[in-house]
Scaffold this active site. Structure first.
Site, short mmCIF file in Angstrom:
data_model
loop_
_atom_site.label_atom_id
_atom_site.label_comp_id
_atom_site.label_asym_id
_atom_site.label_seq_id
_atom_site.Cartn_x
_atom_site.Cartn_y
_atom_site.Cartn_z
N LYS A 288 0.85 -1.18 0.00
CA LYS A 288 0.00 0.00 0.00
C LYS A 288 0.90 1.25 0.00
O LYS A 288 1.83 1.35 0.78
CB LYS A 288 -0.90 -0.01 1.23
N GLU A 378 -19.05 -6.34 10.70
CA GLU A 378 -20.02 -5.64 11.55
C GLU A 378 -21.00 -6.59 12.23
O GLU A 378 -21.38 -6.37 13.39
CB GLU A 378 -20.78 -4.60 10.72
N ARG A 406 -25.25 -3.20 7.77
CA ARG A 406 -24.89 -4.58 7.47
C ARG A 406 -25.12 -5.52 8.66
O ARG A 406 -25.04 -6.74 8.51
CB ARG A 406 -23.44 -4.65 7.00
#
Length: 640
Positions: A288, A378, A406
């Site tokens: 990244k 979640e 969610r």
């Protein structure tokens, strides 16, 4: 200031142009694309590290596959800047995430190359598998379907559900796993350790490379060669790496790991994979922030979305203020939670992969045994919190408002039906700003309000947030407690006030008035304060009440309002259908009152991205919008 693309990149207006390049030019193109992203984000802001890490993947995918006929799904959308630039949006890229500009995420309405909208994570495999199944049904067997999943998205349960289905689907699906060990914060969990084992097993990878070379020459071994080599390959993997069969146990052909920054090798590998039918996964190792030193060597969480910065020095530009500024609500939450936890040893903190975004990292640093990052999960975060509450602990489950959607089933079944006292702190309630509709917290009041055994509150300022958190950690008989607050700054530079318990279901009168009463919930009430000051100067004197709780409503305040004011305006930074205004109209009807009510809030429409104030103004509930609503309902000629 428009950023000029490099010489090669300036010729690429679509993937067809990309295919006209000689493969030897791809390294140079990757370099130009990476610098174009760096130049633009340094000037205009936006997400950063994730897209830099997939530059070579992006170029290779569009070079090898026939997009948009071949369908490419990005997961998460933070990775897709290079994709947007190569698919006709290079000259619009400077408007990325700006009001009325292009979206920061792939968006079906924006381009035919965006085969599926992706703002949340872990959806790509399901979506691409659905597309592959549709192609199979339609007889379009020559169409490829690619899900590029990374940036931590593989930790989401939906990805595993999709892989489980993909393994028995016999569809033409390629899953590209972009493995950089990061989401926004560092990845956590057993999957991260498993991928690390694969990546660092030198013996396995040496043999894997040899098998790969053989596989590329299967035509020399006759019609059964692929089956034979597959069996040999599986035996080698089982012998050398005991854990290497996780993906294969789901019947997904596993290839890799490969260097995700070697564009020419990626092209070669993907050309081979095009000819292998059925579901398969290509494991790519990337970094990244690749190609920009400060992002590679610095705090990768910071460089996920650094804002504007000096690209030469790497210094992130921050506004300089002459006077002390109010803190972000998320920081008030983080520091207050630790303050409470020092006195209440039952308090536990939970977040699904957003420790820095929610400021749960403050507790994680000071009390690592009492704060949990559960990954992009979640549903698990909510039920895990319910388990803690069932044992007498006091969970503070911090989830962004839009991400909480969610876990709705778990809120109902695992928390509220069982009447467990879980505290939900919903960050980014209301408009999330430049992240747009996938991140707007528009619906939490409506979707929480209809659930029994649920308390819903929203603070107008930092002191109120502290008071509500203090109240929610007190012993109570069941009932979940939702506290919603917006992204960004509050209004109190001196925010660290003594905490006081608030009686559940009580609001407060901010200002007395005549004829018109303004009822607000949460931070948006500060607009009403400003509006009232403007209206008084123009000859109108509305009352203002901060309701503080949507459920239960303060019925004493509402009786006072409907007995004394013939005109009522409700203001909320949530959706109007099912919101606070709806609740107040229900109260009015149930109690036989008859007033003229005007509701301000987020309309029944998808609101696009932009700065929060721009979106508040668009929807008519900024300070000027409230002024206009009061004038309209008052039907009076005003001074000024």
């Amino acid at each position: 200031m428009l950023i000029e693309p490099g010489k090669l990149l300036s010729t690429i207006n679509s993937p067809d142009d990309l295919k006209n390049l000689d493969q030897t030019q791809l390294v140079r193109l990757c370099d130009e694309l990476r610098h174009f992203i760096i130049d633009n984000v340094s000037v205009y802001g936006g997400h950063f590290g994730a897209s830099l890490g997939v530059v070579e993947l992006t170029v290779a995918l569009h070079y090898v596959f026939n997009t948009p006929k071949d369908q490419l799904v990005w997961d998460v959308g933070h990775q897709a800047y290079g994709h947007k630039i190569l698919t006709g949006r290079r000259d619009l890229f400077h408007t990325n995430r700006m009001y009325k500009g292009i979206s920061g995420f792939p968006k079906m309405k924006e381009s035919e190359y965006d085969s599926f909208g992706v703002g949340h994570s872990s959806t790509s495999i399901s979506a691409a598998l659905g597309m592959a199944a549709a192609s199979k049904y339609k007889g379009l067997e020559d169409r490829q379907h690619i899900a590029v999943i990374g940036d931590g998205a593989m930790t989401g349960g939906l990805a595993f559900e999709a892989m489980n289905h993909a393994g028995v689907s016999n569809t033409n699906l390629l899953i590209v796993l972009n493995d950089n060990c990061m989401s926004i914060d560092p990845n956590v969990g057993a999957l991260k350790d498993y991928l690390t084992d694969i990546t660092t097993s030198h013996t396995y990878n040496k043999v894997k490379d040899d098998v790969w070379k053989i596989l590329g020459k299967v035509s020399k071994f006759g019609p059964n060669a692929r089956e034979i080599i597959s069996k040999v390959e599986n035996s080698i993997k089982s012998f050398l790496l005991s854990q290497s069969n996780m993906f294969e146990s789901l019947n997904l052909r596993y290839f890799g790991p490969v260097d995700g920054h070697d564009v020419n090798h990626l092209v070669s590998v993907m050309e081979d994979l095009k000819d292998i039918k059925g579901p398969k996964i290509l494991h790519c190792i990337t970094m990244k922030g690749k190609g920009y030193g400060p992002a590679e060597n610095g705090n990768q969480t910071t460089w996920h979305a650094p804002g504007k910065f000096d690209k030469v020095t790497g210094e992130i530009r921050k506004k300089v203020y002459e006077t002390p500024q109010p803190p972000k609500y998320q920081d008030v939450f983080g520091h207050t939670l630790v303050e409470l936890a020092r006195k209440n040893d039952g308090i536990m903190g939970i977040t699904p992969a957003m420790p820095s975004g929610s400021s749960m990292n403050i507790m994680m640093k000071e009390m690592p045994d009492r704060a949990f990052d559960v990954g992009i999960a979640e549903q698990h975060a909510v039920t895990f919190s319910a388990g803690l509450a069932s044992q007498g602990l006091v969970p503070f489950c911090n989830i962004y408002s839009s991400f909480m959607q969610r876990a709705y089933d778990q809120v109902i079944h695992d928390v509220c039906i069982q009447d467990l006292p879980v505290n939900f702190c919903l960050d980014r309630a209301g408009f999330a700003g430049a992240d747009g509709p996938t991140h707007h917290g528009a619906y939490d009041i409506a979707y929480m309000r209809c659930i029994p055994n649920m308390i819903i509150a929203s603070p107008m300022n930092e002191a109120e947030l502290r008071n509500l958190m203090y109240t929610s950690q007190k012993p109570r008989d069941g009932k979940a407690f939702t506290i919603r607050y917006p992204r960004g700054q509050g209004v109190m530079p001196d925010w660290k006030t003594p905490m006081e318990e608030v009686k559940v279901g009580t609001g407060r009168k901010i200002k007395d008035g005549e004829e018109v009463a303004i009822l607000t919930i949460g931070h948006i009430g500060n607009y009403a304060v400003e509006a009232c000051e403007k209206l008084v100067k123009r000859g109108l004197n509305p009352a203002h009440y901060d309701m503080r709780f949507v459920k239960p409503l303060d019925e004493d305040i509402l009786h006072e309002v409907f007995k004394n004011y013939s005109k009522v305006i409700t203001v909320e930074d949530g959706c109007l259908p099912g919101g606070m205004g709806s609740a107040i109209i229900e109260f009015m009807a149930d109690n036989g009152y008859n007033a003229q009510v005007s509701r301000l809030g987020i309309p029944d429409a998808i609101i696009e991205h932009g700065e929060q104030l721009e979106l508040h103004k668009e929807c008519g509930f900024d300070a000027d919008g409230i002024v206009e609503a009061v004038i309209k309902i008052s039907e009076k000629e005003l001074a000024g």
